[in-house]
Design a protein around this motif. Structure first.
Motif, mmCIF file in Angstrom:
data_model
loop_
_atom_site.group_PDB
_atom_site.id
_atom_site.type_symbol
_atom_site.label_atom_id
_atom_site.label_comp_id
_atom_site.label_asym_id
_atom_site.label_seq_id
_atom_site.Cartn_x
_atom_site.Cartn_y
_atom_site.Cartn_z
ATOM 1 N N ALA A 284 119.509 -9.081 -61.662
ATOM 2 C CA ALA A 284 120.965 -9.009 -61.528
ATOM 3 C C ALA A 284 121.601 -8.761 -62.892
ATOM 4 C CB ALA A 284 121.508 -10.290 -60.914
ATOM 5 N N VAL A 285 121.029 -9.334 -63.936
ATOM 6 C CA VAL A 285 121.538 -9.113 -65.283
ATOM 7 C C VAL A 285 121.210 -7.687 -65.731
ATOM 8 C CG1 VAL A 285 121.359 -9.862 -67.692
ATOM 9 C CG2 VAL A 285 121.367 -11.552 -65.847
ATOM 10 N N MET A 286 120.003 -7.225 -65.449
ATOM 11 C CA MET A 286 119.606 -5.867 -65.847
ATOM 12 C C MET A 286 120.448 -4.806 -65.139
ATOM 13 S SD MET A 286 115.452 -5.900 -66.431
ATOM 14 C CE MET A 286 115.128 -5.356 -64.825
ATOM 15 N N PHE A 287 120.828 -5.079 -63.907
ATOM 16 C CA PHE A 287 121.576 -4.100 -63.127
ATOM 17 C C PHE A 287 123.072 -4.398 -63.082
ATOM 18 C CE2 PHE A 287 117.292 -3.588 -61.391
ATOM 19 C CZ PHE A 287 117.157 -2.213 -61.479
ATOM 20 N N ALA A 288 123.560 -5.235 -63.996
ATOM 21 C CA ALA A 288 124.966 -5.630 -63.978
ATOM 22 C C ALA A 288 125.913 -4.440 -64.135
ATOM 23 C CB ALA A 288 125.238 -6.659 -65.063
ATOM 24 N N ASP A 289 125.507 -3.410 -64.882
ATOM 25 C CA ASP A 289 126.365 -2.230 -65.037
ATOM 26 C C ASP A 289 126.430 -1.414 -63.750
ATOM 27 O OD1 ASP A 289 126.773 -2.932 -67.650
ATOM 28 O OD2 ASP A 289 125.270 -1.562 -68.453
ATOM 29 N N VAL A 290 125.361 -1.414 -63.003
ATOM 30 C CA VAL A 290 125.286 -0.625 -61.766
ATOM 31 C C VAL A 290 125.800 -1.424 -60.583
ATOM 32 C CG1 VAL A 290 123.715 0.623 -60.234
ATOM 33 C CG2 VAL A 290 123.309 0.645 -62.696
ATOM 34 N N LEU A 291 125.384 -2.670 -60.467
ATOM 35 C CA LEU A 291 125.767 -3.535 -59.348
ATOM 36 C C LEU A 291 126.382 -4.830 -59.884
ATOM 37 C CD1 LEU A 291 122.584 -3.119 -57.132
ATOM 38 C CD2 LEU A 291 124.844 -2.161 -56.701
ATOM 39 N N PRO A 292 127.645 -4.771 -60.309
ATOM 40 C CA PRO A 292 128.265 -5.986 -60.838
ATOM 41 C C PRO A 292 128.419 -7.059 -59.763
ATOM 42 C CG PRO A 292 129.826 -4.150 -60.827
ATOM 43 C CD PRO A 292 128.520 -3.623 -60.345
ATOM 44 N N THR A 293 128.398 -8.294 -60.196
ATOM 45 C CA THR A 293 128.501 -9.421 -59.280
ATOM 46 C C THR A 293 129.779 -9.359 -58.452
ATOM 47 O OG1 THR A 293 127.262 -10.771 -60.835
ATOM 48 C CG2 THR A 293 128.496 -11.948 -59.163
ATOM 49 N N ALA A 294 130.876 -8.982 -59.081
ATOM 50 C CA ALA A 294 132.160 -8.917 -58.353
ATOM 51 C C ALA A 294 132.078 -7.920 -57.199
ATOM 52 C CB ALA A 294 133.282 -8.542 -59.306
ATOM 53 N N PHE A 295 131.438 -6.779 -57.428
ATOM 54 C CA PHE A 295 131.286 -5.777 -56.369
ATOM 55 C C PHE A 295 130.449 -6.327 -55.226
ATOM 56 C CE2 PHE A 295 128.376 -2.561 -54.605
ATOM 57 C CZ PHE A 295 129.285 -1.782 -53.920
ATOM 58 N N LEU A 296 129.312 -6.942 -55.555
ATOM 59 C CA LEU A 296 128.436 -7.472 -54.508
ATOM 60 C C LEU A 296 129.111 -8.589 -53.718
ATOM 61 C CD1 LEU A 296 125.020 -7.437 -56.366
ATOM 62 C CD2 LEU A 296 125.754 -5.939 -54.513
ATOM 63 N N LYS A 297 129.858 -9.454 -54.401
ATOM 64 C CA LYS A 297 130.559 -10.522 -53.686
ATOM 65 C C LYS A 297 131.625 -9.949 -52.756
ATOM 66 C CE LYS A 297 129.764 -14.342 -56.816
ATOM 67 N NZ LYS A 297 130.340 -15.325 -57.735
ATOM 68 N N ARG A 298 132.250 -8.871 -53.180
ATOM 69 C CA ARG A 298 133.295 -8.239 -52.366
ATOM 70 C C ARG A 298 132.729 -7.641 -51.081
ATOM 71 N NH1 ARG A 298 135.267 -5.212 -56.113
ATOM 72 N NH2 ARG A 298 134.321 -3.262 -55.488
ATOM 73 N N ILE A 299 131.539 -7.086 -51.134
ATOM 74 C CA ILE A 299 130.965 -6.435 -49.946
ATOM 75 C C ILE A 299 130.052 -7.353 -49.146
ATOM 76 C CG2 ILE A 299 131.120 -4.160 -51.015
ATOM 77 C CD1 ILE A 299 128.013 -4.265 -51.315
ATOM 78 N N ASP A 300 129.835 -8.565 -49.643
ATOM 79 C CA ASP A 300 128.929 -9.513 -48.977
ATOM 80 C C ASP A 300 129.547 -10.018 -47.672
ATOM 81 O OD1 ASP A 300 127.057 -11.403 -48.279
ATOM 82 O OD2 ASP A 300 127.552 -12.786 -49.906
#
Length: 151
Positions: free
Chosen positions: A42-58
């Motif tokens: 999740a840290v390595m892919f933070a630029d591609v899949l930020p936590t805020a984006f994933l929480k929004r679509i979860d």
């Protein structure tokens, strides 16, 4: 006989203050990491899949063992680690649960495997679209992609 301290008039609070400051730093770091996603990926892919984006679509609204986000990161870790075992994925989820203050699930992999099947197509489509857009934007801008994303 009256007992006297070995080091009379020695300011013991000096050491206690440094220790408390160190413990406060650790506590703050832990609090900042508690809200973080499941794995180092999740840290390595933070630029591609930020936590805020994933929480929004979860679509999972509760903090669950086998919600979309923990299962997604555990599944991605399985893939990126050369088809790692489901037991290893459960280990990621158990570790995440402990940091969240949740009871960790059992080591039985059946619940995790069923949760992987429940990952919604809409969720995975949005993740795939986001990754594709990020990669396309990187190519247009002439950015060099991180080594993990190069094919």
């Amino acid at each position: 006989m009256k007992q006297q301290p070995v080091l009379a008039n020695f300011p013991s609070h000096v050491f206690a203050t440094a220790r408390r400051r160190f413990q406060t730093g650790i506590r703050r770091l832990r609090e900042s990491l508690v809200g973080e996603p499941l794995s180092g990926y999740a840290v390595m892919f933070a630029d591609v899949l930020p936590t805020a984006f994933l929480k929004r679509i979860d679509p999972t609204r509760r903090n669950r063992h086998f919600g979309h986000l923990p299962v997604f990161w555990a599944w991605l870790a399985q893939i990126l680690e050369g088809n790692a075992s489901c037991s290893k994925a459960i280990g990621f989820i158990q570790s995440w649960c402990r940091t969240q203050g949740l009871p960790a699930p059992s080591s039985d992999t059946g619940s995790y495997c069923r949760a992987r099947l429940r990952l919604s197509d809409a969720f995975l489509d949005q993740v795939a679209r986001r990754v594709g857009e990020t990669l396309a934007r990187g190519e247009r801008d002439g950015e060099r992609l991180p080594p993990i994303l190069t094919i």
